[in-house]
Design a protein around this motif. Sequence first.
Motif, PDB file in Angstrom:
ATOM      1  N   GLY A  84      12.414   1.347  19.328  1.00  0.00           N
ATOM      2  CA  GLY A  84      10.992   1.118  19.181  1.00  0.00           C
ATOM      3  C   GLY A  84      10.482   1.110  17.745  1.00  0.00           C
ATOM      4  N   ARG A  85      11.354   1.311  16.752  1.00  0.00           N
ATOM      5  CA  ARG A  85      10.967   1.239  15.346  1.00  0.00           C
ATOM      6  C   ARG A  85      11.871   0.247  14.622  1.00  0.00           C
ATOM      7  NH1 ARG A  85      11.977   7.115  13.886  1.00  0.00           N
ATOM      8  NH2 ARG A  85      11.690   6.393  11.749  1.00  0.00           N
ATOM      9  N   THR A  86      11.341  -0.350  13.556  1.00  0.00           N
ATOM     10  CA  THR A  86      12.067  -1.407  12.853  1.00  0.00           C
ATOM     11  C   THR A  86      12.776  -0.851  11.629  1.00  0.00           C
ATOM     12  OG1 THR A  86      10.257  -2.870  13.517  1.00  0.00           O
ATOM     13  CG2 THR A  86      11.860  -3.757  11.975  1.00  0.00           C
ATOM     14  N   PHE A  87      14.027  -1.287  11.449  1.00  0.00           N
ATOM     15  CA  PHE A  87      14.843  -0.774  10.353  1.00  0.00           C
ATOM     16  C   PHE A  87      15.588  -1.908   9.657  1.00  0.00           C
ATOM     17  CE2 PHE A  87      14.536   2.649  13.467  1.00  0.00           C
ATOM     18  CZ  PHE A  87      14.179   3.734  12.681  1.00  0.00           C
ATOM     19  N   LEU A  88      16.039  -1.595   8.434  1.00  0.00           N
ATOM     20  CA  LEU A  88      16.989  -2.453   7.737  1.00  0.00           C
ATOM     21  C   LEU A  88      18.381  -1.917   8.048  1.00  0.00           C
ATOM     22  CD1 LEU A  88      17.460  -4.750   5.623  1.00  0.00           C
ATOM     23  CD2 LEU A  88      17.478  -2.945   3.881  1.00  0.00           C
ATOM     24  N   HIS A  89      19.275  -2.797   8.501  1.00  0.00           N
ATOM     25  CA  HIS A  89      20.608  -2.397   8.950  1.00  0.00           C
ATOM     26  C   HIS A  89      21.688  -2.988   8.049  1.00  0.00           C
ATOM     27  CE1 HIS A  89      18.794  -1.128  12.806  1.00  0.00           C
ATOM     28  NE2 HIS A  89      18.083  -2.232  12.692  1.00  0.00           N
ATOM     29  N   LEU A 104       7.821  -1.760   3.672  1.00  0.00           N
ATOM     30  CA  LEU A 104       7.118  -2.817   4.392  1.00  0.00           C
ATOM     31  C   LEU A 104       7.325  -2.683   5.900  1.00  0.00           C
ATOM     32  CD1 LEU A 104       5.475  -5.444   4.503  1.00  0.00           C
ATOM     33  CD2 LEU A 104       7.602  -6.701   4.101  1.00  0.00           C
ATOM     34  N   LEU A 105       8.557  -2.440   6.319  1.00  0.00           N
ATOM     35  CA  LEU A 105       8.839  -2.298   7.751  1.00  0.00           C
ATOM     36  C   LEU A 105       8.090  -1.103   8.335  1.00  0.00           C
ATOM     37  CD1 LEU A 105      12.678  -3.058   7.846  1.00  0.00           C
ATOM     38  CD2 LEU A 105      10.778  -4.620   8.299  1.00  0.00           C
ATOM     39  N   GLN A 106       8.070  -0.007   7.600  1.00  0.00           N
ATOM     40  CA  GLN A 106       7.351   1.180   8.059  1.00  0.00           C
ATOM     41  C   GLN A 106       5.854   0.889   8.171  1.00  0.00           C
ATOM     42  OE1 GLN A 106       8.781   4.658   5.961  1.00  0.00           O
ATOM     43  NE2 GLN A 106       7.105   5.923   6.717  1.00  0.00           N
ATOM     44  N   GLY A 107       5.326   0.179   7.179  1.00  0.00           N
ATOM     45  CA  GLY A 107       3.900  -0.164   7.191  1.00  0.00           C
ATOM     46  C   GLY A 107       3.523  -1.107   8.319  1.00  0.00           C
ATOM     47  N   LEU A 108       4.384  -2.109   8.576  1.00  0.00           N
ATOM     48  CA  LEU A 108       4.103  -3.052   9.667  1.00  0.00           C
ATOM     49  C   LEU A 108       4.166  -2.360  11.030  1.00  0.00           C
ATOM     50  CD1 LEU A 108       6.012  -6.280   8.509  1.00  0.00           C
ATOM     51  CD2 LEU A 108       3.556  -5.830   8.419  1.00  0.00           C
ATOM     52  N   ASP A 109       5.163  -1.494  11.213  1.00  0.00           N
ATOM     53  CA  ASP A 109       5.246  -0.724  12.469  1.00  0.00           C
ATOM     54  C   ASP A 109       3.978   0.096  12.687  1.00  0.00           C
ATOM     55  OD1 ASP A 109       7.713  -1.631  13.297  1.00  0.00           O
ATOM     56  OD2 ASP A 109       8.829   0.137  12.670  1.00  0.00           O
ATOM     57  N   PHE A 110       3.455   0.663  11.607  1.00  0.00           N
ATOM     58  CA  PHE A 110       2.267   1.510  11.643  1.00  0.00           C
ATOM     59  C   PHE A 110       1.016   0.679  11.976  1.00  0.00           C
ATOM     60  CE2 PHE A 110      -0.977   3.800   8.820  1.00  0.00           C
ATOM     61  CZ  PHE A 110      -1.309   4.732   9.785  1.00  0.00           C
ATOM     62  N   ALA A 111       0.872  -0.459  11.299  1.00  0.00           N
ATOM     63  CA  ALA A 111      -0.345  -1.263  11.436  1.00  0.00           C
ATOM     64  C   ALA A 111      -0.344  -2.173  12.656  1.00  0.00           C
ATOM     65  CB  ALA A 111      -0.538  -2.104  10.176  1.00  0.00           C
ATOM     66  N   PRO A 156       0.828  -1.208   0.000  1.00  0.00           N
ATOM     67  CA  PRO A 156       0.000   0.000   0.000  1.00  0.00           C
ATOM     68  C   PRO A 156       0.861   1.255   0.000  1.00  0.00           C
ATOM     69  CG  PRO A 156      -0.679  -1.531   1.740  1.00  0.00           C
ATOM     70  CD  PRO A 156       0.621  -2.030   1.192  1.00  0.00           C
ATOM     71  N   ASP A 157       0.262   2.346  -0.395  1.00  0.00           N
ATOM     72  CA  ASP A 157       0.916   3.641  -0.279  1.00  0.00           C
ATOM     73  C   ASP A 157       1.164   3.929   1.198  1.00  0.00           C
ATOM     74  OD1 ASP A 157       0.763   6.738   0.067  1.00  0.00           O
ATOM     75  OD2 ASP A 157       1.167   6.420  -2.062  1.00  0.00           O
ATOM     76  N   LEU A 158       2.279   4.609   1.507  1.00  0.00           N
ATOM     77  CA  LEU A 158       2.603   4.869   2.920  1.00  0.00           C
ATOM     78  C   LEU A 158       1.589   5.795   3.592  1.00  0.00           C
ATOM     79  CD1 LEU A 158       6.501   5.096   2.848  1.00  0.00           C
ATOM     80  CD2 LEU A 158       5.089   3.280   3.803  1.00  0.00           C
ATOM     81  N   ASP A 193      -5.482  -0.508   8.008  1.00  0.00           N
ATOM     82  CA  ASP A 193      -6.281  -1.625   7.478  1.00  0.00           C
ATOM     83  C   ASP A 193      -5.732  -2.154   6.160  1.00  0.00           C
ATOM     84  OD1 ASP A 193      -7.896  -1.300   9.635  1.00  0.00           O
ATOM     85  OD2 ASP A 193      -9.512  -0.257   8.572  1.00  0.00           O
ATOM     86  N   ALA A 194      -5.170  -1.263   5.342  1.00  0.00           N
ATOM     87  CA  ALA A 194      -4.622  -1.701   4.052  1.00  0.00           C
ATOM     88  C   ALA A 194      -3.461  -2.662   4.252  1.00  0.00           C
ATOM     89  CB  ALA A 194      -4.175  -0.482   3.241  1.00  0.00           C
ATOM     90  N   TRP A 195      -2.649  -2.414   5.273  1.00  0.00           N
ATOM     91  CA  TRP A 195      -1.517  -3.296   5.570  1.00  0.00           C
ATOM     92  C   TRP A 195      -2.001  -4.610   6.171  1.00  0.00           C
ATOM     93  CZ3 TRP A 195       3.218  -2.136   3.812  1.00  0.00           C
ATOM     94  CH2 TRP A 195       3.438  -0.816   3.400  1.00  0.00           C
ATOM     95  N   VAL A 196      -3.019  -4.537   7.029  1.00  0.00           N
ATOM     96  CA  VAL A 196      -3.577  -5.752   7.638  1.00  0.00           C
ATOM     97  C   VAL A 196      -4.191  -6.640   6.557  1.00  0.00           C
ATOM     98  CG1 VAL A 196      -5.311  -6.642   9.251  1.00  0.00           C
ATOM     99  CG2 VAL A 196      -3.939  -4.631   9.871  1.00  0.00           C
ATOM    100  N   ASP A 197      -4.893  -6.023   5.607  1.00  0.00           N
ATOM    101  CA  ASP A 197      -5.491  -6.789   4.506  1.00  0.00           C
ATOM    102  C   ASP A 197      -4.415  -7.463   3.663  1.00  0.00           C
ATOM    103  OD1 ASP A 197      -7.974  -5.986   5.336  1.00  0.00           O
ATOM    104  OD2 ASP A 197      -8.210  -4.401   3.837  1.00  0.00           O
TER     105      ASP A 197
END
Length: 410
Positions: free
Chosen positions: A391-396, A152-159, A115-117, A122-126
């Motif tokens: 507290g937030r998820t990142f790619l390292h 994806l990581l930003q969306g999952l943290d959000f949802a 989904p768009d950021l 709900d869009a991420w949950v779907d």
Amino acid sequence: MADQMQWANALSTRHSLEAAVTDVVERAVSSLTAPADLGLVFISSAFTSEYSRLLPLLAEKLSVPVLIGCSGGGVIGTTNGEIQELEAEPAISLTLAHLPGVKVQVFHVVAEELPDLDSSPDAWVDLIGVPTSPTPQFILLSSSFASGINDLLQGLDFAYPGSVIVGGQASGGGMGGRVALFCNDTEGGECQNLYREGTVGIALTGNIVLETIVAQGCRPIGKPLQVTKADRNIILELDEQVPLVVLRDLIASLSEHERILAQHSLFVGVAMDEFKLALQQGDFLIRGILGVDPTAGAIAIGDRVRPGQRLQFHLRDAQASAEDLELLLQSYQTQRDSEPSAVAALMFACLGRGEGLYGKPNFDSELFRRYVSDIPVGGFFCGGEIGPVGGRTFLHAYTSAFGICRQNQL
């Protein structure tokens, strides 16, 4: 004890894929006293030409409802109680888990589906197909390129606020090496799938806790500085001064050894807590320096920055990496003394660590074992590591990220 969570890991260095699969399945299954509910498999890039044969061979020998995995430039596993980090040689690591009271859901997403950021949670949950309650814990394995992993990581943290997310990017045997993602969901009808792109993941809900240690391998130098002017990922002012002048003054104050190190191992740490006054090692998200503009004196880094943020320059070497991981392990051990013991761990280590960094094998895993002992550990050497900081998820990059599993305290 069928009502207790059980984990097992087996590692094989057999050069024949059939022999290696037979080896890991027999040893992992024999270590469990109840059926496995989940499997995680990591295969060395030495088997690149045989990736397509892995899932069919596993299916012949192993009955497990959900299995995910990927390729790695090296794999990590447990043999006779000792963790081994095997780099650039044929190897397979298989982790099996019996998970009573845990729901396991598997998914595969590609960048085009995200989904768009600005979309709602709900869009991420779907997209993922996993409810937000009870809070899921995620293990993600993504392809190296164009997987949309940051979004994806930003969306999952959000949802999924409160969810723990850990994992890594599949890697090949060298630059441009082909990677593979594996996803086998016999109950969901998605069986024996080999993917070359996107992200495969599992969501774990119920009687399980997933905890993380994310060792970024750096130590701070100088003092914290405030970004007073910035444009996207470009720092235009630090403490109202020209960034390059600030950096040159800092480097001039270093020891000779540190000055040499700064030529190739200099990073920026962005403070994750805006309100914490006394910043310490571990309070920063480490990002690379992409370049400098000698004319304007600006510095470009591998993340967006904004005025008001605090940052501190960092150096990375073997000693800093060792000290950083040990500090985090000591902190973890202190906090967990009164809780149920860890039962297993997954280790996601950067290809830039290992023997190339330390000059000897198994360094990170042996250090981990000193503080978190007698549990099976499986994992691989990644093209990028996934884990939370502040507290937030990142790619390292250049990181060792551990996902440590235990049962809920009932």
